[in-house]
Design a protein around this motif. Sequence first.
Motif, PDB file in Angstrom:
ATOM      1  N   PRO A  50       4.673   0.720  -0.936  1.00  0.00           N
ATOM      2  CA  PRO A  50       4.058   1.535   0.106  1.00  0.00           C
ATOM      3  C   PRO A  50       3.556   0.684   1.282  1.00  0.00           C
ATOM      4  O   PRO A  50       3.487  -0.527   1.135  1.00  0.00           O
ATOM      5  N   PRO A  51       3.236   1.357   2.427  1.00  0.00           N
ATOM      6  CA  PRO A  51       3.084   2.804   2.565  1.00  0.00           C
ATOM      7  C   PRO A  51       4.392   3.529   2.901  1.00  0.00           C
ATOM      8  O   PRO A  51       5.290   2.967   3.526  1.00  0.00           O
ATOM      9  N   PHE A  52       4.435   4.785   2.457  1.00  0.00           N
ATOM     10  CA  PHE A  52       5.475   5.731   2.838  1.00  0.00           C
ATOM     11  C   PHE A  52       4.801   6.926   3.496  1.00  0.00           C
ATOM     12  O   PHE A  52       3.678   7.295   3.146  1.00  0.00           O
ATOM     13  N   ILE A  53       5.481   7.521   4.473  1.00  0.00           N
ATOM     14  CA  ILE A  53       4.990   8.734   5.122  1.00  0.00           C
ATOM     15  C   ILE A  53       5.945   9.859   4.737  1.00  0.00           C
ATOM     16  O   ILE A  53       7.091   9.882   5.205  1.00  0.00           O
ATOM     17  N   ASP A  54       5.478  10.716   3.851  1.00  0.00           N
ATOM     18  CA  ASP A  54       6.317  11.823   3.369  1.00  0.00           C
ATOM     19  C   ASP A  54       7.688  11.298   2.911  1.00  0.00           C
ATOM     20  O   ASP A  54       8.738  11.856   3.242  1.00  0.00           O
ATOM     21  N   GLY A  55       7.670  10.196   2.175  1.00  0.00           N
ATOM     22  CA  GLY A  55       8.889   9.639   1.617  1.00  0.00           C
ATOM     23  C   GLY A  55       9.630   8.661   2.511  1.00  0.00           C
ATOM     24  O   GLY A  55      10.598   8.027   2.070  1.00  0.00           O
ATOM     25  N   GLU A  56       9.208   8.515   3.772  1.00  0.00           N
ATOM     26  CA  GLU A  56       9.875   7.601   4.704  1.00  0.00           C
ATOM     27  C   GLU A  56       9.083   6.294   4.801  1.00  0.00           C
ATOM     28  O   GLU A  56       7.865   6.307   5.001  1.00  0.00           O
ATOM     29  N   PHE A  60      10.567   0.750   7.658  1.00  0.00           N
ATOM     30  CA  PHE A  60      11.810   1.170   8.304  1.00  0.00           C
ATOM     31  C   PHE A  60      11.533   1.794   9.666  1.00  0.00           C
ATOM     32  O   PHE A  60      12.248   1.534  10.648  1.00  0.00           O
ATOM     33  N   LEU A  61      10.481   2.598   9.739  1.00  0.00           N
ATOM     34  CA  LEU A  61      10.171   3.295  10.986  1.00  0.00           C
ATOM     35  C   LEU A  61       9.841   2.334  12.120  1.00  0.00           C
ATOM     36  O   LEU A  61      10.038   2.666  13.293  1.00  0.00           O
TER      37      LEU A  61
END
Length: 400
Positions: A50-56, A60-61
């Motif tokens: 993590p972190p992930f935002i709603d699975g994303e 990567f973002l």
Amino acid sequence: MNNILDGLKVIDCTQILAGPFCTMMLGDMGADIIKIEKPNGGDDIRRFGPPFIDGESAAFLMINRNKKSLALNMKDPKGLKILTDLIKNADVFIQNFRPGSLEKMGLGFDDVINKINPKIIYCSISGFGTTGPYKDRPGFDLIAQGMSGLMSLTGTPNGDPVKIGVPICDLNAGSYAAMGILAAYIKRLKTNKGQFVETSLLESGLSYTIWESGIYFATKEISSQSGTAHRLSAPYQAFKTNDGYINIGAANQPNWEKLCHAINKPEFITKEEYLDNSSRMNNIDQLVKLLNEEFELRTTSEWVEILISAGVPCGPILNMHEVLNHEQIKDRETVIDLNHTKLGKIQNLSFPIKFSDNPQSLKLPPPLLGEHNDEILKDLGYSDKEISELKSESVITQSN
């Protein structure tokens, strides 16, 4: 308003960090980036967290805006043909496969420039380069930091080796790759010929050891950890204050003299041990002890105000919350908002170069896996029926 690299078509077969960082910069300047991803899960960095935002993945973002995603099985003959057709119409092909991997698929530089696209700028990013005894070794930022000497130089004196806090070899390799691609593109505008461009994580790390390599070339002395201190100039380091730390950049004689006046120690200017930079470097431990005694008398903010008023370069050491909400960062619009297809509003760091006539391009948010499959294939002339067949055969895939 047009962007500087409008019309530059880039096929991006890279993943994780160095290559994606390179192509994001090109995309920020207006290039059209098609990101080729593995059909089963895509870019490995999609699973960093993590972190992930709603699975994303938040990681990567941060490094994949201004790209279109094609989730493609390159090992399938139909997938390989799609990739070949994309390269045929591209200006740039960039990959970070281990040297020799793409040659087995007929996509090495010689194959591409002789049989597919004679004007292609073909860029390779690898751990150690495409030649030499280590060319077949896998490369990661941590390995490159260690082997480039950077970890032997980072940290407090006599301490354990320390990794630099950011993946500097990856990021630097991405920057060098972008520079090389643009230089080759300028050359191609004059000659109409493509060429091979490559860089490595190892060389990208070593290239930053300008002082340490220079010292070794001149004296054969092996540099070691020096904390926050400069190797060649003093005082130029962090000092402890009453409530934290402050960085002081009194790296030349005028700034040193201003510092002495600002801390009410004008006698230091004529003191033999601190008379010039060489004297200060030879007596660095004693100088640091005396300066720390002075700086511990006031808070960081008090010292910043005093020193800036006196013309002494200085600044606080900020954490990520402090810097991302800093007034200077806000004024420079360094934190930007993007509208993500799934997540809505997300934040990114902006491209750190500003052009007077061409603003940063914010055409696309970071893509979902295979988000642009249909669009890319239709541009290649595929029908809806053919695209549906490719999906059923798992030549292309898409995130749910």
